[in-house]
Design a protein around this motif. Structure first.
Motif, PDB file in Angstrom:
ATOM      1  N   ILE A 120     -64.914  27.025 -31.741  1.00 60.72           N
ATOM      2  CA  ILE A 120     -64.610  27.163 -30.310  1.00 60.72           C
ATOM      3  C   ILE A 120     -63.831  28.449 -30.043  1.00 60.72           C
ATOM      4  O   ILE A 120     -64.113  29.179 -29.085  1.00 60.72           O
ATOM      5  CB  ILE A 120     -63.841  25.926 -29.794  1.00 60.72           C
ATOM      6  CG1 ILE A 120     -64.699  24.653 -29.913  1.00 60.72           C
ATOM      7  CG2 ILE A 120     -63.351  26.134 -28.358  1.00 60.72           C
ATOM      8  CD1 ILE A 120     -66.032  24.699 -29.197  1.00 60.72           C
ATOM      9  N   LYS A 121     -62.848  28.760 -30.871  1.00 62.78           N
ATOM     10  CA  LYS A 121     -62.039  29.960 -30.651  1.00 62.78           C
ATOM     11  C   LYS A 121     -62.837  31.241 -30.914  1.00 62.78           C
ATOM     12  O   LYS A 121     -62.481  32.301 -30.408  1.00 62.78           O
ATOM     13  CB  LYS A 121     -60.769  29.936 -31.512  1.00 62.78           C
ATOM     14  CG  LYS A 121     -59.753  28.873 -31.103  1.00 62.78           C
ATOM     15  CD  LYS A 121     -59.299  28.992 -29.664  1.00 62.78           C
ATOM     16  CE  LYS A 121     -58.454  30.196 -29.388  1.00 62.78           C
ATOM     17  NZ  LYS A 121     -58.032  30.303 -27.961  1.00 62.78           N
ATOM     18  N   ALA A 122     -63.908  31.158 -31.693  1.00 63.03           N
ATOM     19  CA  ALA A 122     -64.727  32.341 -31.976  1.00 63.03           C
ATOM     20  C   ALA A 122     -65.728  32.631 -30.865  1.00 63.03           C
ATOM     21  O   ALA A 122     -66.323  33.709 -30.830  1.00 63.03           O
ATOM     22  CB  ALA A 122     -65.468  32.154 -33.303  1.00 63.03           C
ATOM     23  N   GLN A 123     -65.919  31.670 -29.960  1.00 56.85           N
ATOM     24  CA  GLN A 123     -66.901  31.812 -28.893  1.00 56.85           C
ATOM     25  C   GLN A 123     -66.218  32.096 -27.561  1.00 56.85           C
ATOM     26  O   GLN A 123     -65.059  31.743 -27.362  1.00 56.85           O
ATOM     27  CB  GLN A 123     -67.728  30.522 -28.741  1.00 56.85           C
ATOM     28  CG  GLN A 123     -68.545  30.173 -29.938  1.00 56.85           C
ATOM     29  CD  GLN A 123     -69.395  28.939 -29.733  1.00 56.85           C
ATOM     30  OE1 GLN A 123     -70.481  28.878 -30.218  1.00 56.85           O
ATOM     31  NE2 GLN A 123     -68.907  27.946 -29.020  1.00 56.85           N
ATOM     32  N   SER A 124     -66.971  32.666 -26.657  1.00 58.04           N
ATOM     33  CA  SER A 124     -66.485  32.834 -25.289  1.00 58.04           C
ATOM     34  C   SER A 124     -66.618  31.505 -24.554  1.00 58.04           C
ATOM     35  O   SER A 124     -67.309  30.585 -25.014  1.00 58.04           O
ATOM     36  CB  SER A 124     -67.303  33.905 -24.567  1.00 58.04           C
ATOM     37  OG  SER A 124     -68.634  33.434 -24.339  1.00 58.04           O
ATOM     38  N   PHE A 125     -65.987  31.432 -23.395  1.00 60.26           N
ATOM     39  CA  PHE A 125     -66.120  30.252 -22.537  1.00 60.26           C
ATOM     40  C   PHE A 125     -67.593  29.963 -22.270  1.00 60.26           C
ATOM     41  O   PHE A 125     -68.052  28.827 -22.391  1.00 60.26           O
ATOM     42  CB  PHE A 125     -65.361  30.492 -21.228  1.00 60.26           C
ATOM     43  CG  PHE A 125     -65.529  29.387 -20.213  1.00 60.26           C
ATOM     44  CD1 PHE A 125     -64.643  28.332 -20.180  1.00 60.26           C
ATOM     45  CD2 PHE A 125     -66.579  29.412 -19.298  1.00 60.26           C
ATOM     46  CE1 PHE A 125     -64.788  27.306 -19.239  1.00 60.26           C
ATOM     47  CE2 PHE A 125     -66.732  28.399 -18.363  1.00 60.26           C
ATOM     48  CZ  PHE A 125     -65.835  27.350 -18.337  1.00 60.26           C
ATOM     49  N   THR A 126     -68.348  30.990 -21.909  1.00 55.95           N
ATOM     50  CA  THR A 126     -69.762  30.815 -21.570  1.00 55.95           C
ATOM     51  C   THR A 126     -70.570  30.357 -22.775  1.00 55.95           C
ATOM     52  O   THR A 126     -71.435  29.484 -22.652  1.00 55.95           O
ATOM     53  CB  THR A 126     -70.340  32.131 -21.000  1.00 55.95           C
ATOM     54  OG1 THR A 126     -69.569  32.506 -19.856  1.00 55.95           O
ATOM     55  CG2 THR A 126     -71.794  31.974 -20.597  1.00 55.95           C
ATOM     56  N   GLU A 127     -70.290  30.911 -23.946  1.00 54.00           N
ATOM     57  CA  GLU A 127     -71.013  30.498 -25.159  1.00 54.00           C
ATOM     58  C   GLU A 127     -70.750  29.031 -25.472  1.00 54.00           C
ATOM     59  O   GLU A 127     -71.666  28.279 -25.809  1.00 54.00           O
ATOM     60  CB  GLU A 127     -70.618  31.377 -26.345  1.00 54.00           C
ATOM     61  CG  GLU A 127     -71.156  32.791 -26.262  1.00 54.00           C
ATOM     62  CD  GLU A 127     -70.551  33.715 -27.301  1.00 54.00           C
ATOM     63  OE1 GLU A 127     -71.248  34.663 -27.700  1.00 54.00           O
ATOM     64  OE2 GLU A 127     -69.379  33.516 -27.706  1.00 54.00           O
ATOM     65  N   THR A 128     -69.497  28.614 -25.344  1.00 51.23           N
ATOM     66  CA  THR A 128     -69.165  27.209 -25.597  1.00 51.23           C
ATOM     67  C   THR A 128     -69.812  26.314 -24.548  1.00 51.23           C
ATOM     68  O   THR A 128     -70.380  25.267 -24.872  1.00 51.23           O
ATOM     69  CB  THR A 128     -67.638  27.011 -25.615  1.00 51.23           C
ATOM     70  OG1 THR A 128     -67.096  27.766 -26.694  1.00 51.23           O
ATOM     71  CG2 THR A 128     -67.262  25.550 -25.780  1.00 51.23           C
ATOM     72  N   ARG A 129     -69.732  26.727 -23.302  1.00 51.20           N
ATOM     73  CA  ARG A 129     -70.347  25.946 -22.224  1.00 51.20           C
ATOM     74  C   ARG A 129     -71.845  25.775 -22.477  1.00 51.20           C
ATOM     75  O   ARG A 129     -72.374  24.679 -22.392  1.00 51.20           O
ATOM     76  CB  ARG A 129     -70.099  26.641 -20.876  1.00 51.20           C
ATOM     77  CG  ARG A 129     -70.615  25.884 -19.683  1.00 51.20           C
ATOM     78  CD  ARG A 129     -70.346  26.685 -18.404  1.00 51.20           C
ATOM     79  NE  ARG A 129     -70.761  25.956 -17.230  1.00 51.20           N
ATOM     80  CZ  ARG A 129     -72.007  25.932 -16.762  1.00 51.20           C
ATOM     81  NH1 ARG A 129     -72.961  26.578 -17.379  1.00 51.20           N
ATOM     82  NH2 ARG A 129     -72.291  25.240 -15.675  1.00 51.20           N
ATOM     83  N   ASP A 130     -72.523  26.882 -22.791  1.00 45.88           N
ATOM     84  CA  ASP A 130     -73.971  26.815 -23.039  1.00 45.88           C
ATOM     85  C   ASP A 130     -74.287  25.925 -24.242  1.00 45.88           C
ATOM     86  O   ASP A 130     -75.233  25.137 -24.207  1.00 45.88           O
ATOM     87  CB  ASP A 130     -74.540  28.219 -23.255  1.00 45.88           C
ATOM     88  CG  ASP A 130     -74.530  29.065 -21.980  1.00 45.88           C
ATOM     89  OD1 ASP A 130     -74.300  28.502 -20.877  1.00 45.88           O
ATOM     90  OD2 ASP A 130     -74.742  30.284 -22.095  1.00 45.88           O
ATOM     91  N   MET A 131     -73.503  26.047 -25.314  1.00 43.48           N
ATOM     92  CA  MET A 131     -73.730  25.249 -26.514  1.00 43.48           C
ATOM     93  C   MET A 131     -73.589  23.753 -26.215  1.00 43.48           C
ATOM     94  O   MET A 131     -74.429  22.948 -26.607  1.00 43.48           O
ATOM     95  CB  MET A 131     -72.745  25.650 -27.611  1.00 43.48           C
ATOM     96  CG  MET A 131     -72.857  24.814 -28.886  1.00 43.48           C
ATOM     97  SD  MET A 131     -71.466  25.053 -30.013  1.00 43.48           S
ATOM     98  CE  MET A 131     -70.171  24.117 -29.198  1.00 43.48           C
ATOM     99  N   THR A 132     -72.528  23.391 -25.498  1.00 39.41           N
ATOM    100  CA  THR A 132     -72.289  21.964 -25.256  1.00 39.41           C
ATOM    101  C   THR A 132     -73.255  21.380 -24.234  1.00 39.41           C
ATOM    102  O   THR A 132     -73.458  20.169 -24.193  1.00 39.41           O
ATOM    103  CB  THR A 132     -70.834  21.704 -24.817  1.00 39.41           C
ATOM    104  OG1 THR A 132     -70.549  22.427 -23.621  1.00 39.41           O
ATOM    105  CG2 THR A 132     -69.849  22.091 -25.920  1.00 39.41           C
ATOM    106  N   HIS A 133     -73.870  22.233 -23.424  1.00 36.91           N
ATOM    107  CA  HIS A 133     -74.869  21.762 -22.457  1.00 36.91           C
ATOM    108  C   HIS A 133     -76.197  21.440 -23.114  1.00 36.91           C
ATOM    109  O   HIS A 133     -77.072  20.852 -22.478  1.00 36.91           O
ATOM    110  CB  HIS A 133     -75.085  22.813 -21.365  1.00 36.91           C
ATOM    111  CG  HIS A 133     -74.031  22.801 -20.316  1.00 36.91           C
ATOM    112  ND1 HIS A 133     -74.286  23.088 -18.997  1.00 36.91           N
ATOM    113  CD2 HIS A 133     -72.708  22.532 -20.367  1.00 36.91           C
ATOM    114  CE1 HIS A 133     -73.173  22.996 -18.292  1.00 36.91           C
ATOM    115  NE2 HIS A 133     -72.212  22.667 -19.110  1.00 36.91           N
TER     116      HIS A 133
END
Length: 196
Positions: free
Chosen positions: A139-152
């Motif tokens: 999570i800390k290695a990703q941007s907000f958008t990357e995490t959001r896209d991954m969890t979606h």
């Protein structure tokens, strides 16, 4: 016609507090910090990993699909300023951590720092700790958008969010987070959540 009822777990508030404290401490140990978003998504990723590798989630939390991804409801409640009634056995000062504004992360974003006590890691197994560390690193290695896209992309999120109506959140079917399962496995996890 029978309507499918999503299985609901009994969240372990006591353990979830220790998870939150652990994540704050772990972040400080690494010279970083965690926001509400970081904590909630770390718990989600750790729960998914742990249930698929070891047959049980770390937190036994129930997840809700919200605009920016899955949210563990007990953890979200615990990160608020008021001590949840379900966690009433805690004596003394609440919350057990400090919050600071983190404007570089966006308006209204807070980071969690300086826990008021150490996490009771006796309530966390070695595999819990490993899953939490790995999830936080991701999570800390990703941007907000990357995490959001991954969890979606999780089927449980997609299925719940498709119900979109006037509400802001929709209960996710945790069984859809499990890669290989059967009805007995799901009922066993629900049963175990009452004794975690």
């Amino acid at each position: 016609m029978n309507k499918y009822v999503r299985p609901v777990l009994r969240a372990n508030y006591r353990k979830t507090v220790e998870v939150i404290l652990f994540l704050i401490e772990e972040a400080e140990r690494k010279g970083v910090y965690v926001t509400t978003y970081d904590i909630l998504k770390t718990i989600f990723v750790a729960d998914v990993s742990h249930i698929n590798n070891y047959g049980r989630p770390v937190s036994f939390d129930n997840y809700y699909a919200m605009k920016d991804g899955p949210v563990p409801s007990a953890a979200y409640e615990l990160l608020g300023d008021e001590r949840p009634e379900k966690y009433g056995h805690v004596h003394g000062e609440w919350p057990l951590w400090q919050k600071e504004a983190s404007p570089s992360d966006g308006n209204g974003v807070v980071k969690f720092v300086r826990p008021k006590r150490s996490a009771n890691t006796r309530l966390l197994s070695e595999t819990d700790i490993s899953a939490l560390r790995e999830a936080m690193s991701l999570i800390k290695a990703q941007s907000f958008t990357e995490t959001r896209d991954m969890t979606h992309e999780y089927p449980a999120y997609i299925e719940a969010w498709q119900e979109k109506g006037d509400k802001k959140s929709y209960l996710m079917d945790f069984s859809l987070l499990v890669e290989e399962k059967d009805d007995d496995f799901v009922s066993d996890v629900v049963h175990a959540s009452h004794y975690s």
